[in-house]
Design a protein around this motif. Structure first.
Motif, mmCIF file in Angstrom:
data_model
loop_
_atom_site.group_PDB
_atom_site.id
_atom_site.type_symbol
_atom_site.label_atom_id
_atom_site.label_comp_id
_atom_site.label_asym_id
_atom_site.label_seq_id
_atom_site.Cartn_x
_atom_site.Cartn_y
_atom_site.Cartn_z
ATOM 1 N N GLN A 41 16.514 12.721 -25.795
ATOM 2 C CA GLN A 41 17.066 13.560 -24.722
ATOM 3 C C GLN A 41 17.606 14.869 -25.287
ATOM 4 N N CYS A 42 18.348 14.782 -26.374
ATOM 5 C CA CYS A 42 18.935 15.981 -26.980
ATOM 6 C C CYS A 42 17.849 16.876 -27.565
ATOM 7 N N MET A 44 14.809 17.245 -26.523
ATOM 8 C CA MET A 44 14.105 17.956 -25.452
ATOM 9 C C MET A 44 14.892 19.159 -24.961
ATOM 10 N N GLN A 45 16.202 19.104 -25.046
ATOM 11 C CA GLN A 45 17.036 20.154 -24.486
ATOM 12 C C GLN A 45 17.521 21.180 -25.497
ATOM 13 N N LYS A 46 17.326 20.925 -26.792
ATOM 14 C CA LYS A 46 17.919 21.807 -27.793
ATOM 15 C C LYS A 46 17.321 23.207 -27.795
ATOM 16 N N SER A 48 17.010 25.104 -25.435
ATOM 17 C CA SER A 48 17.693 25.946 -24.452
ATOM 18 C C SER A 48 18.739 26.857 -25.084
ATOM 19 N N GLU A 77 20.750 25.247 -32.714
ATOM 20 C CA GLU A 77 20.114 23.981 -32.326
ATOM 21 C C GLU A 77 20.773 22.797 -33.018
ATOM 22 N N TYR A 80 23.999 22.151 -31.307
ATOM 23 C CA TYR A 80 23.737 21.546 -30.001
ATOM 24 C C TYR A 80 23.410 20.063 -30.161
ATOM 25 N N CYS A 84 25.502 17.139 -28.507
ATOM 26 C CA CYS A 84 24.784 16.329 -27.525
ATOM 27 C C CYS A 84 24.830 14.847 -27.916
#
Length: 166
Positions: A41-42, A44-46, A48, A77, A80, A84
């Motif tokens: 999950q993290c 996939m979003q890093k 951003s 990243e 993050y 996360c």
């Protein structure tokens, strides 16, 4: 020219050697999904947090700006991912202790009463779990558990939490 290439290679090797990413580097600190799910999950979003850049000038300036931007994005990243994973209940282990904690859990030895290390300041969650455990034992006739349940209940009520069995 060879010296510059050598410096660039050394800097790249040093930065790559600092990468962490396997589960042995993390320990569970709270409730949440498994490490693989949280990490995915993290991951996939890093992206951003990445920043773009504009550079006008000589080729060296543009290349330097690109490298600086890439390093800044890598740092953002990494930060993050760290935050996360903490939100999802995972924290980087102190150097050299992640593998030992993972091995202890794999061997069945639970480092804490419920198999996870509690986050600092989460004494209420721990007290509620301990109260629930003591409540079950008390219902089975364990007098020491009844005393523990009463003591934990008083601490929880003082904090504004009223425990009740479900």
């Amino acid at each position: 020219m060879r010296i510059r290439a050598l410096w660039a290679l050394c800097a790249t090797a040093a930065l790559c050697g600092c990468q962490t990413g396997n589960q042995a580097d993390y320990v569970q600190i709270g409730y949440g999904p498994s490490f693989d799910v949280a990490h995915a999950q993290c991951e996939m979003q890093k992206g951003s947090v990445d920043q773009g850049y504009i550079a006008i000038g000589s080729p060296g300036l543009v290349a330097g700006a690109g490298i600086g931007n890439a390093l800044g994005n890598a740092i953002a990243e990494d930060q993050y991912m760290k935050n996360c994973l903490i939100i999802n209940g995972w924290k980087r282990a102190p150097h050299g202790q992640g593998a030992a904690a993972t091995a202890a859990v794999a061997a069945g030895a639970s480092p804490t009463p419920y198999g996870i290390a509690r986050a600092p300041g989460s004494w209420i969650n721990t007290a509620l779990l301990d109260w629930s455990d003591a409540n079950k034992k008390c219902a089975a006739g364990d007098k020491a558990a009844c005393a523990t349940r009463a003591k934990l209940g008083a601490r929880l009520k003082a904090a504004g939490v009223i425990p009740s069995s479900v």
